[in-house]
Design a protein around this motif. Structure first.
Motif, PDB file in Angstrom:
ATOM      1  N   ALA A  71       0.933  -1.140  -0.037  1.00  0.00           N
ATOM      2  CA  ALA A  71       0.110  -0.043   0.121  1.00  0.00           C
ATOM      3  C   ALA A  71       0.907   1.078   0.073  1.00  0.00           C
ATOM      4  O   ALA A  71       1.978   1.171   0.713  1.00  0.00           O
ATOM      5  CB  ALA A  71      -0.966   0.059   1.243  1.00  0.00           C
ATOM      6  N   PRO A  72       0.591   2.278  -0.744  1.00  0.00           N
ATOM      7  CA  PRO A  72       1.403   3.408  -0.902  1.00  0.00           C
ATOM      8  C   PRO A  72       1.065   4.374   0.160  1.00  0.00           C
ATOM      9  O   PRO A  72       2.081   5.334   0.232  1.00  0.00           O
ATOM     10  CB  PRO A  72       1.087   4.012  -2.269  1.00  0.00           C
ATOM     11  CG  PRO A  72      -0.426   3.580  -2.542  1.00  0.00           C
ATOM     12  CD  PRO A  72      -0.729   2.351  -1.585  1.00  0.00           C
ATOM     13  N   GLY A  73       0.225   4.241   1.068  1.00  0.00           N
ATOM     14  CA  GLY A  73      -0.075   5.158   2.193  1.00  0.00           C
ATOM     15  C   GLY A  73      -1.289   5.958   1.837  1.00  0.00           C
ATOM     16  O   GLY A  73      -1.779   6.226   0.762  1.00  0.00           O
ATOM     17  N   ALA A  74      -1.810   6.510   2.850  1.00  0.00           N
ATOM     18  CA  ALA A  74      -3.160   6.896   3.039  1.00  0.00           C
ATOM     19  C   ALA A  74      -3.228   8.500   2.171  1.00  0.00           C
ATOM     20  O   ALA A  74      -2.246   8.897   2.450  1.00  0.00           O
ATOM     21  CB  ALA A  74      -3.931   7.032   4.292  1.00  0.00           C
ATOM     22  N   VAL A  75      -4.363   8.695   1.591  1.00  0.00           N
ATOM     23  CA  VAL A  75      -4.615   9.921   1.052  1.00  0.00           C
ATOM     24  C   VAL A  75      -6.102  10.187   1.716  1.00  0.00           C
ATOM     25  O   VAL A  75      -6.441   9.620   2.403  1.00  0.00           O
ATOM     26  CB  VAL A  75      -4.849   9.856  -0.408  1.00  0.00           C
ATOM     27  CG1 VAL A  75      -3.618   9.308  -1.232  1.00  0.00           C
ATOM     28  CG2 VAL A  75      -6.031   8.989  -0.775  1.00  0.00           C
ATOM     29  N   GLU A  76      -6.370  11.638   1.621  1.00  0.00           N
ATOM     30  CA  GLU A  76      -7.575  12.031   2.415  1.00  0.00           C
ATOM     31  C   GLU A  76      -9.034  11.244   2.007  1.00  0.00           C
ATOM     32  O   GLU A  76      -9.817  11.102   2.747  1.00  0.00           O
ATOM     33  CB  GLU A  76      -7.823  13.453   2.129  1.00  0.00           C
ATOM     34  CG  GLU A  76      -8.985  14.146   2.909  1.00  0.00           C
ATOM     35  CD  GLU A  76      -9.098  15.558   2.480  1.00  0.00           C
ATOM     36  OE1 GLU A  76     -10.150  16.199   2.995  1.00  0.00           O
ATOM     37  OE2 GLU A  76      -8.091  16.006   1.827  1.00  0.00           O
ATOM     38  N   ARG A  77      -9.028  10.966   0.599  1.00  0.00           N
ATOM     39  CA  ARG A  77     -10.323  10.281   0.053  1.00  0.00           C
ATOM     40  C   ARG A  77     -10.589   8.975   0.993  1.00  0.00           C
ATOM     41  O   ARG A  77      -9.754   8.004   0.939  1.00  0.00           O
ATOM     42  CB  ARG A  77     -10.446   9.981  -1.278  1.00  0.00           C
ATOM     43  CG  ARG A  77     -11.291   9.074  -2.063  1.00  0.00           C
ATOM     44  CD  ARG A  77     -12.657   9.672  -2.251  1.00  0.00           C
ATOM     45  NE  ARG A  77     -13.595   8.902  -2.561  1.00  0.00           N
ATOM     46  CZ  ARG A  77     -13.975   8.733  -3.971  1.00  0.00           C
ATOM     47  NH1 ARG A  77     -13.300   9.317  -4.721  1.00  0.00           N
ATOM     48  NH2 ARG A  77     -14.850   7.777  -4.291  1.00  0.00           N
ATOM     49  N   GLU A  78     -12.026   8.653   1.219  1.00  0.00           N
ATOM     50  CA  GLU A  78     -12.326   7.443   1.948  1.00  0.00           C
ATOM     51  C   GLU A  78     -13.391   6.476   1.028  1.00  0.00           C
ATOM     52  O   GLU A  78     -14.015   7.209   0.610  1.00  0.00           O
ATOM     53  CB  GLU A  78     -12.763   7.649   3.354  1.00  0.00           C
ATOM     54  CG  GLU A  78     -11.970   7.861   4.441  1.00  0.00           C
ATOM     55  CD  GLU A  78     -12.693   7.662   5.746  1.00  0.00           C
ATOM     56  OE1 GLU A  78     -12.069   7.501   6.680  1.00  0.00           O
ATOM     57  OE2 GLU A  78     -13.811   7.715   5.783  1.00  0.00           O
ATOM     58  N   VAL A  79     -13.267   5.335   1.375  1.00  0.00           N
ATOM     59  CA  VAL A  79     -14.344   4.460   0.575  1.00  0.00           C
ATOM     60  C   VAL A  79     -14.745   3.694   1.658  1.00  0.00           C
ATOM     61  O   VAL A  79     -13.931   3.409   2.871  1.00  0.00           O
ATOM     62  CB  VAL A  79     -13.920   3.631  -0.702  1.00  0.00           C
ATOM     63  CG1 VAL A  79     -13.580   4.627  -1.910  1.00  0.00           C
ATOM     64  CG2 VAL A  79     -12.629   3.068  -0.285  1.00  0.00           C
ATOM     65  N   THR A  80     -16.045   2.877   1.699  1.00  0.00           N
ATOM     66  CA  THR A  80     -16.197   1.991   2.375  1.00  0.00           C
ATOM     67  C   THR A  80     -16.272   0.633   1.799  1.00  0.00           C
ATOM     68  O   THR A  80     -16.961   0.368   0.640  1.00  0.00           O
ATOM     69  CB  THR A  80     -17.786   2.221   2.868  1.00  0.00           C
ATOM     70  OG1 THR A  80     -17.593   3.454   3.782  1.00  0.00           O
ATOM     71  CG2 THR A  80     -18.363   1.110   4.016  1.00  0.00           C
ATOM     72  N   VAL A  81     -15.813  -0.252   2.379  1.00  0.00           N
ATOM     73  CA  VAL A  81     -15.480  -1.839   1.870  1.00  0.00           C
ATOM     74  C   VAL A  81     -16.500  -2.526   2.573  1.00  0.00           C
ATOM     75  O   VAL A  81     -16.322  -2.723   3.692  1.00  0.00           O
ATOM     76  CB  VAL A  81     -14.034  -2.241   1.825  1.00  0.00           C
ATOM     77  CG1 VAL A  81     -14.280  -3.809   1.167  1.00  0.00           C
ATOM     78  CG2 VAL A  81     -13.264  -1.343   1.085  1.00  0.00           C
ATOM     79  N   ARG A  82     -17.517  -3.278   2.014  1.00  0.00           N
ATOM     80  CA  ARG A  82     -18.430  -4.097   2.355  1.00  0.00           C
ATOM     81  C   ARG A  82     -17.959  -5.553   2.205  1.00  0.00           C
ATOM     82  O   ARG A  82     -17.237  -5.651   1.168  1.00  0.00           O
ATOM     83  CB  ARG A  82     -19.915  -3.784   1.900  1.00  0.00           C
ATOM     84  CG  ARG A  82     -20.510  -2.462   2.193  1.00  0.00           C
ATOM     85  CD  ARG A  82     -21.878  -2.429   1.689  1.00  0.00           C
ATOM     86  NE  ARG A  82     -22.523  -0.991   1.917  1.00  0.00           N
ATOM     87  CZ  ARG A  82     -22.800  -0.506   3.251  1.00  0.00           C
ATOM     88  NH1 ARG A  82     -23.060  -1.330   4.281  1.00  0.00           N
ATOM     89  NH2 ARG A  82     -23.292   0.328   3.385  1.00  0.00           N
ATOM     90  N   PHE A  83     -18.287  -6.508   3.056  1.00  0.00           N
ATOM     91  CA  PHE A  83     -17.726  -7.704   2.802  1.00  0.00           C
ATOM     92  C   PHE A  83     -19.025  -8.821   2.868  1.00  0.00           C
ATOM     93  O   PHE A  83     -19.854  -8.609   3.801  1.00  0.00           O
ATOM     94  CB  PHE A  83     -17.013  -8.071   4.251  1.00  0.00           C
ATOM     95  CG  PHE A  83     -15.717  -7.260   4.397  1.00  0.00           C
ATOM     96  CD1 PHE A  83     -14.553  -7.338   3.567  1.00  0.00           C
ATOM     97  CD2 PHE A  83     -15.800  -6.033   5.220  1.00  0.00           C
ATOM     98  CE1 PHE A  83     -13.446  -6.406   3.623  1.00  0.00           C
ATOM     99  CE2 PHE A  83     -14.830  -5.281   5.265  1.00  0.00           C
ATOM    100  CZ  PHE A  83     -13.572  -5.461   4.451  1.00  0.00           C
ATOM    101  N   ALA A  84     -19.099  -9.679   1.761  1.00  0.00           N
ATOM    102  CA  ALA A  84     -20.220 -10.661   1.689  1.00  0.00           C
ATOM    103  C   ALA A  84     -19.661 -11.897   1.492  1.00  0.00           C
ATOM    104  O   ALA A  84     -18.418 -12.296   1.052  1.00  0.00           O
ATOM    105  CB  ALA A  84     -21.191 -10.420   0.407  1.00  0.00           C
ATOM    106  N   ALA A  85     -20.294 -12.894   2.100  1.00  0.00           N
ATOM    107  CA  ALA A  85     -20.038 -14.541   2.184  1.00  0.00           C
ATOM    108  C   ALA A  85     -21.192 -15.264   1.447  1.00  0.00           C
ATOM    109  O   ALA A  85     -22.208 -15.166   1.868  1.00  0.00           O
ATOM    110  CB  ALA A  85     -19.603 -14.806   3.468  1.00  0.00           C
ATOM    111  N   ASN A  86     -20.824 -16.287   0.792  1.00  0.00           N
ATOM    112  CA  ASN A  86     -21.818 -17.149   0.039  1.00  0.00           C
ATOM    113  C   ASN A  86     -21.199 -18.527   0.251  1.00  0.00           C
ATOM    114  O   ASN A  86     -19.863 -18.525  -0.053  1.00  0.00           O
ATOM    115  CB  ASN A  86     -22.060 -16.770  -1.521  1.00  0.00           C
ATOM    116  CG  ASN A  86     -22.508 -15.392  -1.541  1.00  0.00           C
ATOM    117  OD1 ASN A  86     -24.048 -15.074  -1.353  1.00  0.00           O
ATOM    118  ND2 ASN A  86     -21.726 -14.519  -2.101  1.00  0.00           N
TER     119      ASN A  86
END
Length: 206
Positions: free
Chosen positions: A56-71
Motif C-alpha cells: 500500500a502506498p500510504g493513505a490519502v484523504e479520500r475514503e471509501v467503504t468496503v463491504r464484505f459478503a460471503a456465500n
C-alpha cells in the motif's frame, strides 16, 4: 417386434444421454472453479481484483467503504460469513478484514473460494496482498477458523472518471466444495454415470 426393440434401444440412448448431460453439468460446476479463477486473474473479468504486487502506498484523504459478503455453494456443509459487515478505509491505506468458516459436517470437508468485487469497474484498483482465495482449505468435523484478507484500494481510483464517484465497494467470496472432496463424499455419484471419471480438480495458484 423389431420396431419395438429399436424403440427400446432409442429410449435407452435418450435416458443415458440425459443422465450424462446432468452428470456433466454437475461435474462442471465443481471443475469450473479453478478454470474461472485462472480466466478472471488473466482478464480481470467480473470484478476480479489485483493480487500480490506492491505494498500500500500510504493513505490519502479520500475514503471509501468496503463491504464484505460471503456465500456458500449448496454442496458445501460449511457455515461461512464475514466477521465484519463493512470497513471505512482511506485510499492507499492497508486494510485488514476477517472471514469465518465452520465445518458443520461430521467428516472432514475440503473447500475452495473464489472472489470478486462490485462495482466490477473497481476491480483493477482493489489490491489484495494476502487472502485465502483459490487455496484448498480442509476443515475437520466441527472445526472453525478465521481467515484474514489484507488489501488496499489504489488512490488512482479517485482520478478515473469511471470510478471517482464510487464510495462503496463490496468484496464478495463464495466457497465451493472441491471436486476431489465431492467425489470422495459421493456428492457427484448421485448425479448419474461417468461423473467420477472427470478427474481431480487442479489447484489454482495466485
Amino acid at each position: 417386434m423389431d420396431s419395438k426393440d429399436g424403440l427400446a434401444r432409442r429410449n435407452r440412448r435418450v435416458v443415458l444421454a440425459a443422465f450424462g448431460t446432468v452428470a456433466g453439468m454437475v461435474g462442471l460446476s465443481f471443475a469450473a472453479v479453478p478454470l474461472y479463477a485462472v480466466f478472471c486473474r488473466v482478464t480481470g473479468y467480473n470484478g476480479t481484483v489485483q493480487t500480490g504486487g506492491p505494498a500500500a502506498p500510504g493513505a490519502v484523504e479520500r475514503e471509501v467503504t468496503v463491504r464484505f459478503a460471503a456465500n456458500t455453494h449448496p454442496s458445501l456443509p460449511w457455515r461461512f460469513e464475514a466477521a465484519q459487515n463493512a470497513l471505512p478505509i482511506h485510499l492507499g491505506q492497508q486494510g485488514l478484514a476477517f472471514y469465518r468458516a465452520a465445518n458443520e459436517a461430521n467428516v472432514p470437508v475440503e473447500g475452495v473460494a473464489t472472489y470478486n468485487v462490485t462495482p466490477e469497474v473497481v476491480g483493477k484498483y482493489f489490491h489484495k496482498t494476502a487472502c485465502f482465495c483459490f487455496d484448498a482449505q480442509t476443515l475437520q468435523p466441527g472445526q472453525s477458523v478465521e481467515m484474514p484478507v489484507s488489501f488496499w484500494v489504489d488512490p488512482a481510483m479517485a482520478r478515473d472518471p469511471s470510478t471517482r464517484d464510487i464510495h462503496t465497494i463490496t468484496l464478495n467470496y463464495t466457497f465451493f466444495r472441491t471436486l476431489a472432496d465431492a467425489e470422495r463424499a459421493g456428492v457427484l455419484a448421485s448425479a448419474g454415470p461417468h461423473v467420477g471419471r472427470m478427474g481431480t480438480q487442479p489447484t489454482a495458484t495466485r
